[in-house]
Design a protein around this motif. Structure first.
Motif, PDB file in Angstrom:
ATOM      1  N   ILE A  23      43.629   2.523 -38.087  1.00  0.00           N
ATOM      2  CA  ILE A  23      42.839   1.463 -38.699  1.00  0.00           C
ATOM      3  C   ILE A  23      43.243   1.343 -40.162  1.00  0.00           C
ATOM      4  N   ASP A  24      43.691   0.172 -40.552  1.00  0.00           N
ATOM      5  CA  ASP A  24      44.114  -0.056 -41.931  1.00  0.00           C
ATOM      6  C   ASP A  24      42.964  -0.653 -42.731  1.00  0.00           C
ATOM      7  N   SER A  25      42.583   0.027 -43.781  1.00  0.00           N
ATOM      8  CA  SER A  25      41.568  -0.439 -44.742  1.00  0.00           C
ATOM      9  C   SER A  25      40.226  -0.793 -44.108  1.00  0.00           C
ATOM     10  N   PRO A  26      39.606   0.137 -43.374  1.00  0.00           N
ATOM     11  CA  PRO A  26      38.317  -0.193 -42.760  1.00  0.00           C
ATOM     12  C   PRO A  26      37.213  -0.424 -43.797  1.00  0.00           C
ATOM     13  N   LEU A  27      37.425   0.051 -45.012  1.00  0.00           N
ATOM     14  CA  LEU A  27      36.394  -0.116 -46.044  1.00  0.00           C
ATOM     15  C   LEU A  27      36.711  -1.235 -47.025  1.00  0.00           C
ATOM     16  N   GLY A  38      29.727   1.121 -45.738  1.00  0.00           N
ATOM     17  CA  GLY A  38      31.032   1.764 -45.724  1.00  0.00           C
ATOM     18  C   GLY A  38      30.938   3.226 -45.325  1.00  0.00           C
ATOM     19  N   LEU A  41      30.296   3.525 -41.643  1.00  0.00           N
ATOM     20  CA  LEU A  41      31.518   3.267 -40.885  1.00  0.00           C
ATOM     21  C   LEU A  41      32.409   4.511 -40.869  1.00  0.00           C
ATOM     22  N   LEU A  45      33.504   6.636 -37.510  1.00  0.00           N
ATOM     23  CA  LEU A  45      34.884   6.929 -37.138  1.00  0.00           C
ATOM     24  C   LEU A  45      35.090   8.434 -36.952  1.00  0.00           C
ATOM     25  N   VAL A  61      41.910   9.560 -34.891  1.00  0.00           N
ATOM     26  CA  VAL A  61      41.719   8.369 -35.715  1.00  0.00           C
ATOM     27  C   VAL A  61      42.498   8.544 -37.009  1.00  0.00           C
ATOM     28  N   ALA A  63      42.894   6.532 -40.452  1.00  0.00           N
ATOM     29  CA  ALA A  63      42.340   5.416 -41.235  1.00  0.00           C
ATOM     30  C   ALA A  63      42.951   5.445 -42.620  1.00  0.00           C
ATOM     31  N   ILE A  65      42.569   4.452 -46.253  1.00  0.00           N
ATOM     32  CA  ILE A  65      41.546   3.999 -47.189  1.00  0.00           C
ATOM     33  C   ILE A  65      42.067   4.157 -48.611  1.00  0.00           C
TER      34      ILE A  65
END
Length: 95
Positions: A23-27, A38, A41, A45, A61, A63, A65
Protein backbone atom coordinates in the motif's frame (compact mmCIF):
# COMPACT_ATOMS: atom_id res chain seq x y z
CA UNK A 1 -10.98 -2.67 -1.09
CA UNK A 2 -7.80 -4.68 -0.52
CA UNK A 3 -9.03 -5.92 2.85
CA UNK A 4 -12.35 -6.97 1.30
CA UNK A 5 -10.54 -8.90 -1.42
CA UNK A 6 -8.36 -10.61 1.18
CA UNK A 7 -11.45 -11.59 3.21
CA UNK A 8 -13.21 -12.91 0.10
CA UNK A 9 -10.13 -14.99 -0.77
CA UNK A 10 -10.25 -16.53 2.70
CA UNK A 11 -13.90 -17.58 2.41
CA UNK A 12 -14.03 -18.61 -1.25
CA UNK A 13 -11.24 -20.99 -2.40
CA UNK A 14 -11.93 -20.05 -6.03
CA UNK A 15 -10.70 -16.51 -5.31
CA UNK A 16 -6.94 -16.73 -5.18
CA UNK A 17 -5.32 -13.77 -3.47
CA UNK A 18 -1.65 -13.72 -2.46
CA UNK A 19 -1.04 -13.08 1.25
CA UNK A 20 0.76 -9.81 0.52
CA UNK A 21 -0.51 -6.24 0.45
CA UNK A 22 1.60 -3.34 -0.76
CA UNK A 23 0.00 0.00 0.00
CA UNK A 24 1.53 3.29 -1.11
CA UNK A 25 0.86 6.30 1.13
CA UNK A 26 -2.17 5.05 3.08
CA UNK A 27 -1.93 8.13 5.30
CA UNK A 28 -1.63 10.71 2.51
CA UNK A 29 -3.34 13.90 3.69
CA UNK A 30 -4.96 12.16 6.67
CA UNK A 31 -2.49 13.45 9.25
CA UNK A 32 -3.18 17.06 8.37
CA UNK A 33 -6.93 16.52 8.40
CA UNK A 34 -7.62 13.77 10.91
CA UNK A 35 -4.73 12.19 12.80
CA UNK A 36 -7.04 9.83 14.73
CA UNK A 37 -8.31 8.29 11.46
CA UNK A 38 -4.74 7.84 10.24
CA UNK A 39 -3.74 6.09 13.45
CA UNK A 40 -6.80 3.79 13.26
CA UNK A 41 -5.81 2.90 9.70
CA UNK A 42 -2.25 2.03 10.79
CA UNK A 43 -3.61 -0.04 13.69
CA UNK A 44 -5.97 -1.87 11.31
CA UNK A 45 -3.18 -2.69 8.85
CA UNK A 46 -1.04 -4.03 11.68
CA UNK A 47 -3.95 -6.09 13.05
CA UNK A 48 -4.73 -7.72 9.69
CA UNK A 49 -1.07 -8.56 9.15
CA UNK A 50 -1.14 -10.62 12.34
CA UNK A 51 -4.53 -12.23 11.65
CA UNK A 52 -3.87 -15.69 10.19
CA UNK A 53 -6.36 -17.34 7.85
CA UNK A 54 -7.91 -20.72 8.64
CA UNK A 55 -4.99 -22.44 6.88
CA UNK A 56 -2.52 -20.62 9.15
CA UNK A 57 -1.19 -18.06 6.69
CA UNK A 58 -0.91 -14.45 7.79
CA UNK A 59 -0.84 -11.47 5.46
CA UNK A 60 2.35 -9.50 4.96
CA UNK A 61 1.68 -5.78 4.65
CA UNK A 62 4.16 -3.32 3.19
CA UNK A 63 3.02 0.28 3.62
CA UNK A 64 5.01 3.25 2.37
CA UNK A 65 4.44 6.19 4.71
CA UNK A 66 6.14 9.58 4.87
CA UNK A 67 6.59 9.87 8.64
CA UNK A 68 7.83 7.46 11.30
CA UNK A 69 5.21 5.48 13.20
CA UNK A 70 4.03 7.19 16.41
CA UNK A 71 5.42 4.38 18.59
CA UNK A 72 6.95 0.90 18.19
CA UNK A 73 4.55 -1.91 17.28
CA UNK A 74 5.16 -5.59 17.98
CA UNK A 75 5.94 -7.45 14.76
CA UNK A 76 6.47 -4.26 12.74
CA UNK A 77 9.78 -3.30 11.19
CA UNK A 78 10.37 0.18 9.84
CA UNK A 79 12.87 0.66 7.03
CA UNK A 80 13.58 4.37 6.70
CA UNK A 81 14.33 5.70 3.25
CA UNK A 82 16.03 9.06 2.76
CA UNK A 83 18.18 10.86 0.19
CA UNK A 84 21.21 8.71 1.10
CA UNK A 85 19.24 5.42 1.26
CA UNK A 86 16.59 5.70 -1.43
CA UNK A 87 16.15 1.96 -1.86
CA UNK A 88 16.11 -1.06 0.44
CA UNK A 89 19.80 -1.93 0.06
CA UNK A 90 20.46 -0.92 3.67
CA UNK A 91 17.53 -2.91 5.09
CA UNK A 92 18.36 -5.66 7.57
CA UNK A 93 18.21 -9.15 6.08
CA UNK A 94 15.94 -11.77 7.62
CA UNK A 95 17.39 -15.16 8.43
Amino acid sequence: MLLSLRDLGRTDPAVRVPPLMIIDSPLADLGAVDQATGLRLIDTLIDIAGDPSSDGYACQVIAAINDPLPHPYTGVREIPVDTDNRFFDHAPHSA
